[in-house]
Design a protein around this motif. Structure first.
Motif, PDB file in Angstrom:
ATOM      1  N   HIS A 121       6.555 -39.152 -10.318  1.00 53.25           N
ATOM      2  CA  HIS A 121       7.800 -38.431 -10.024  1.00 53.25           C
ATOM      3  C   HIS A 121       8.094 -37.442 -11.164  1.00 53.25           C
ATOM      4  N   PRO A 122       8.697 -36.296 -10.832  1.00 57.52           N
ATOM      5  CA  PRO A 122       8.972 -35.298 -11.879  1.00 57.52           C
ATOM      6  C   PRO A 122       9.770 -35.836 -13.076  1.00 57.52           C
ATOM      7  N   GLY A 126      10.057 -30.302  -9.480  1.00 54.41           N
ATOM      8  CA  GLY A 126      10.923 -31.191  -8.720  1.00 54.41           C
ATOM      9  C   GLY A 126      11.988 -30.416  -7.973  1.00 54.41           C
TER      10      GLY A 126
END
Lengths: 161, 219
Positions: B56-57, B74
């Motif tokens: 995940h960013p 993101g």
């Protein structure tokens, strides 16, 4: 627990009400201590106009809460930036007539001074890397780069006697 | 046993008790699943969830490679791009961390408090295991996750030579539990999308993955 916060700005200790613990340093500098050389730009550490030195390193005073500082942290603003390096930078700024509107320049000078205190002979890349966080809507970047190199040269010559 | 040996044994036991007593316990998990109590198939499922988090960013934007340039990616950013301001964070400082360059450290903008305004520089107060303040830094270059496959990240995470010396899932879980930079990923504020699931669930997944023998996917 102390009901105050103590900070050291330009060599002077200031005792602030504990309610200022979460106040950004920039607000204290400008509104309480009347040190208005440090400017408000964006308020979210995006432009660099509020740059001061804390223990010799650049810090964005708009996002630095007073409660983060200890009594031992030494805050220096543009008003008291009078080290040999800072003087050379200021003289070079005048020599190259860097400023146009001037609003961002105190932040630029503080970042340039911090850069030269760590890197005596910065390349264009070194300058870009450190100074890119200081925005100038007038676009004085080429003059800033020249002024930093001139300051570096004068400091080197002074050191070599 | 000679008296001096008895004294030595007592001292060793005493210091072990003191060290154990002061070791900070993770409050986010109670029990560790027994080794082998979870099947390899389930282990793969747990890893898939872990990779959702690790890719995940909120994690990968700082888990970058040897160019030392953090990323902006993101939902908050639209187009993926390198961090603005031409920043680069080579190894500097006494602790050898990737904390910025020369006079322009990450902590020039990323302070110990989180900026709750959109696109403001985020920050968090963090301490190392000795209670020393840790400024905002990039993780070590070995922990490069940005753009890496699930297999690549998995193999790095379980390799103690490339994960900061963590020998098992419990040590990884404890790291997740105590590092405030990691906890920030679930409370990023300012409209930033948080990492999926929760920190507690992520830690439980890591422990379950460990009990399954830390299986990694084929790609």
């Amino acid at each position: 627990m102390a009901d105050y916060v103590e900070i050291n700005v330009n060599g002077v200790r200031h005792r602030l009400d504990i309610r200022h613990k979460r106040t950004p340093l920039l607000w204290i500098l400008r509104d309480e201590l009347k040190l208005t050389g440090t400017k408000y730009g964006c308020g979210i550490a995006q432009c660099g106009a509020c740059t001061v030195h804390i223990n010799g390193l650049s810090r964005r005073s708009c996002v630095t809460e007073v409660g983060e500082l200890t009594e031992d942290d030494k805050v220096i603003t543009i008003e008291a930036a009078d080290s040999t390096i800072a003087k050379a930078v200021k003289e070079s700024w005048v020599q190259h007539q860097v400023a146009q509107c001037g609003y961002c320049q105190s932040g630029q000078i503080m970042s340039a001074t911090a850069l030269l205190s760590k890197n005596k002979n910065p390349t264009d890349d070194d300058i870009d890397r450190v100074m890119s966080g200081n925005l100038c809507r007038c676009g004085t970047y080429p003059l800033i780069r020249k002024a930093i190199k001139t300051a570096a040269k004068s400091l080197t010559e002074a050191n070599n006697g | 046993m000679k008296v001096i040996e008895k004294k030595l044994v007592f001292l060793v036991c005493f210091f072990m008790f003191v060290i154990e007593g002061f070791a900070e316990k993770c409050e986010l998990y109670d029990e560790i699943p027994a080794q082998g109590s979870i099947s390899e198939k389930q282990g793969h499922e747990y890893w898939a969830k872990i990779y959702e988090v690790f890719s995940h960013p909120r994690c990968t934007n700082c888990h970058v490679g040897a160019d030392n340039i953090p990323m902006w990616s993101g939902p908050s950013y639209g187009v993926t791009r390198p961090h603005g301001m031409n920043v680069s964070a080579p190894v500097i400082g006494a602790h050898g961390t990737r904390g910025g360059s020369d006079s322009f450290e990450c902590s020039s903008c990323h302070t110990t408090t989180n900026n709750t305004i959109a696109h403001g520089a985020p920050g968090v107060y963090n301490e190392d295991m000795d209670g020393e303040k840790v400024s905002w830094v990039l993780p070590p270059v070995d922990f490069e996750w940005f753009g890496k496959t699930s297999k690549e990240v998995c193999e790095q995470v379980k390799d103690s030579k490339r994960n900061g010396g963590k020998e098992n899932a419990k040590e990884i879980a404890d790291h997740l539990c105590h590092d405030k930079f990691i906890a920030w990923s679930w409370k990023p504020g300012a409209g930033r999308e948080s990492a999926p699931y929760s920190l507690k669930e992520n830690i439980a997944d890591v422990l379950a993955w460990g009990a399954a023998g830390m299986p990694c996917p084929e790609y």
